[in-house]
Design an enzyme around this catalytic site. Structure first.
Site, short mmCIF file in Angstrom:
data_model
loop_
_atom_site.label_atom_id
_atom_site.label_comp_id
_atom_site.label_asym_id
_atom_site.label_seq_id
_atom_site.Cartn_x
_atom_site.Cartn_y
_atom_site.Cartn_z
N ASP A 274 1.54 -3.60 -11.61
CA ASP A 274 1.56 -4.48 -12.08
C ASP A 274 2.52 -4.20 -13.61
O ASP A 274 2.83 -3.15 -13.52
CB ASP A 274 0.50 -3.32 -13.86
CG ASP A 274 -1.20 -3.89 -12.97
OD1 ASP A 274 -1.01 -3.58 -11.36
OD2 ASP A 274 -1.91 -2.62 -12.99
N ASP B 44 -8.63 -6.74 -5.93
CA ASP B 44 -8.43 -5.71 -5.92
C ASP B 44 -8.83 -4.78 -4.91
O ASP B 44 -9.25 -3.84 -5.05
CB ASP B 44 -8.45 -5.51 -7.38
CG ASP B 44 -7.15 -4.59 -7.90
OD1 ASP B 44 -6.44 -4.15 -6.92
OD2 ASP B 44 -7.12 -4.44 -9.14
N GLY C 251 1.84 -5.00 -3.10
CA GLY C 251 2.66 -6.16 -2.30
C GLY C 251 3.18 -5.24 -0.50
O GLY C 251 3.95 -4.88 -0.34
#
Ligand code: GLA
Length: 660
Positions: free
Chosen positions: A466, A403, A445
């Site tokens: 999210d 992440d 993205g």
């Protein structure tokens, strides 16, 4: 002067306008958190950009500022008498390009509409009779040209109320109807038909089978190196040589037997079908513990999800130490003397945890960030990538979510090279490990990640922010990030075996509302069917992130329909796409390995409507046999088109097979 005008308008509005005992309730006093809108947040007594409400040069003291497309459902008790307002496009929008429409529905009947309104137009006066009405819908549309500059004002908006105060609702009440019939009691083998593994890596694949227990398993043509446990259906071992190995899996119980071919492809490609599993984030957020993860594994077995092909139990953020935390569960040394990362006090023994998950026939996933800190401010992998991967391998993990988070402060810019760098580095380390770890890129993205996610070594990549970042916003995000991001960017061109577009988790069941409570999903039952259907058509990972230990019958029915899952897991691995859109009706199609097509008829509108799939859009010709996949029922033979009534925000999913 201004003071006099304000007082006058206040009196005009709050003086009794109706029968004795009636009360005036401003629209702005309702819970506007339930208002869905295309941009920004609803504003009380000011316009969307926090400027005074103003339409056609006229100022208003109270009302609601919103932005197209805007939807507000309101429940009435039949005793509300009138709704009054002055509506229009706000003067502060700043461009003649804005254009909007206001429409009011009562119990599904259109009560009032404004026609197209632009900046500078004088406010239009609304005065509708609501006696007897129970459900009111206030809509602002974009007049068909997109939502740019569509600042919409419901000025001086108020109800004249004789009974209970009107109440804003997230959506009209809807019954949770279980559409999926229970699986047969005889054995049936479900889930993925192909599975990728690298030479020499330990393999674990549980044959997913529904039907009464006890059940015994057997397999023909097992390649050397693999073994099957007849009592559990766990396939384990490792393959030395590359190649495609087709195995006939068999399952038997007291009532019957089933068989199906599973192809294990030993090579460089993992994730030949989208991942299926569970992730801790949206229910446990920063409270996740070892015990919760074990219970999740237990639940996946007990509630039967494992029998439908779900296999990953993934920890999200918050298993590590928080640098500098003075006390509490995250306190401690982030790394040991060798620089190896430590888990926090809530995870006393990671190896024991993955052993436990594996003992259930499931796989274990972990999370970190390429930055110095994770999104919750805990220890990330920056400058320790090699060591951290080694640790994940030692611990026995099978999946890694990587992440971006604080890596934003490390990257020199947002150019592709910088966006790709941490992922290239990590996948090159993973490629050298004696264990298969599926890599999920989580960077929301950026930089059209779908164009290069696979090239940099990802097996999936998040395509947007999210989905559940705002609890109340999940419904809006589903339609935006699921439908619109996907269709606009033609993401179907980029997903396929070995690399999948990931629009985030399945947000159903009980979720955290980010205010310390675990509550039912804000998605309506039809929206839940819509999410699962869309994710199946676009070949997205099916990672449930609600409370798995408390998944009720409706939630499990949405997650565990084997015919819907078969679309998601179709071995051709060709993601579907939108082929037609008529206002709120959309048709999405996915080509399947057997020559059939999965066709989703979606209704994004606020009322039930008939959606039609024409053969020319679907890409088929001649008569087609249609099967309703949610109801698992053949619905007949069709020529030229298939159409069906589809509820608000709902879907009908059919499989069309040439009937010639
Ligand atoms: C980011 C990710 C989420 C979740 C959180 C955890 O926001 O996109 O999916 O992992 O971090 O902090």
């Amino acid at each position: 002067m201004l003071a006099t005008r304000t007082l006058f308008s206040f009196l005009a509005v709050f003086a009794p306008l109706s029968a004795a005992g009636a009360e005036i309730v401003p629209l702005a006093s309702l819970d506007l958190a339930h208002m869905r809108q295309g941009w920004g947040r609803p504003q009380v007594n000011r316009a969307i950009r926090e400027t005074p409400l103003s339409i056609g040069g006229r100022r208003f003291d109270f009302g609601v500022g919103t932005h197209a497309a805007s939807v507000l459902w309101i429940e009435l008790d039949g005793k509300t008498e009138r709704f009054l307002a002055s509506v229009g496009l706000d003067d502060a929008a700043g461009s003649p390009a804005g254009s909007i429409t206001f429409t009011i529905f009562g119990d599904g009947r259109k009560l009032w509409q404004s026609g197209v309104m632009r900046q500078g137009d004088a406010a239009k006066e609304v005065d509708v009779d609501l006696r007897g009405v129970r459900t009111l819908l206030l809509l602002v549309g974009d007049a068909g040209d997109g939502i740019d500059y569509d600042h919409a004002d419901w000025c001086a908006a108020r109800f004249i109320v004789a009974g209970a105060k009107p109440a804003a609702l997230p959506a009209p009440r809807e019954e949770a109807v279980i559409l999926t019939p229970p699986p047969p009691r005889t054995p049936r083998i479900n889930g993925a038909k192909v599975f990728g593994v690298r030479p020499g890596s330990p393999l674990l694949f549980t044959i997913p089978a529904t039907g009464d227990r006890p059940m015994t398993f057997a397999a023909d043509n097992l390649p050397e190196g693999l073994a099957l446990d007849p009592a559990t259906g766990f396939l384990t071992g490792s393959l030395a040589r590359k190649g495609a190995y087709s195995i006939t899996c068999r399952a038997r119980n007291a009532l019957g037997a089933a068989e199906r071919t599973l192809t294990i492809v030993c090579g460089d490609t993992l994730a030949l079908t989208p991942h299926m599993g569970w992730n801790s984030w949206y229910v446990w957020e920063n409270h996740v513990t070892d015990k919760i993860m074990r219970e999740a594994a237990d639940a996946m077995v007990a509630n039967g999800m494992i029998n439908h092909g779900y296999m990953y139990i993934n920890i999200d953020d918050c298993w590590m130490v928080k640098p500098g935390a003075p006390d509490g569960p995250f306190a401690g040394e982030p790394r040991d003397a060798r620089g190896m990362i430590n888990s926090n006090t809530r995870f006393p023994d990671m190896k024991a945890l993955t052993d436990y998950i594996h003992s259930k026939g499931l796989k274990a996933g972990i999370y970190t960030s390429p930055g110095p800190l994770t999104c919750q401010g805990l220890t990330g992998a920056y400058r320790h990538e090699e060591l951290d991967v080694r640790r994940f391998v030692e611990w026995g993990f099978d999946f890694l979510k990587y992440d971006w988070c604080s890596y934003g402060g490390v990257a020199k810019d947002r150019g592709r090279a910088e966006l790709q760098k941490p992922y290239r580095l990590l996948s090159s380390i993973l490629a050298r490990q004696p264990r298969d770890i599926v890599l999920n890129l989580c960077q929301y993205g950026m930089g059209e990640v779908w164009e290069w996610g696979k090239e940099v070594g990802g097996q999936s990549w998040r395509t947007a922010g999210d989905l559940g970042g705002s609890f109340e916003g999940i419904g809006a995000a589903l339609f935006r990030d699921g439908f619109d991001v996907y269709a606009r960017n033609e993401l179907h061109k980029f997903g396929g075996p070995g690399g999948w577009n990931d629009p985030d988790y399945i947000l159903i069941g009980h979720l955290s509302n980010w205010r310390g409570q675990t509550v039912p999903t804000p998605l309506t039952p039809n929206e839940q069917y819509t999410q699962m259907t869309l994710w199946s058509i676009i070949a997205a990972p099916l990672i449930f992130s609600g409370d798995i230990a408390r998944a009720d019958a409706f939630t499990l029915n949405v997650l565990c329909n084997d015919e819907v899952i078969a679309v998601n897991q179709d071995p051709l691995g060709k993601p579907g796409r939108r082929v037609a859109k008529h206002e709120d009706a959309e048709v999405w199609v996915r080509e399947l390995e057997d020559g059939a097509r999965a066709v989703g008829l979606f209704n994004r509108g606020e009322f039930e409507t008939v959606v039609e799939a024409a053969w020319s859009d679907v890409g088929v010709a001649g008569p087609q046999a249609a099967r309703d996949l949610w109801r698992q029922r053949d619905v007949g033979r069709f020529m030229g088109r298939f159409s069906a009534p589809v509820p608000r925000h709902g879907v009908v999913l059919v499989k069309l097979t040439p009937a010639e």
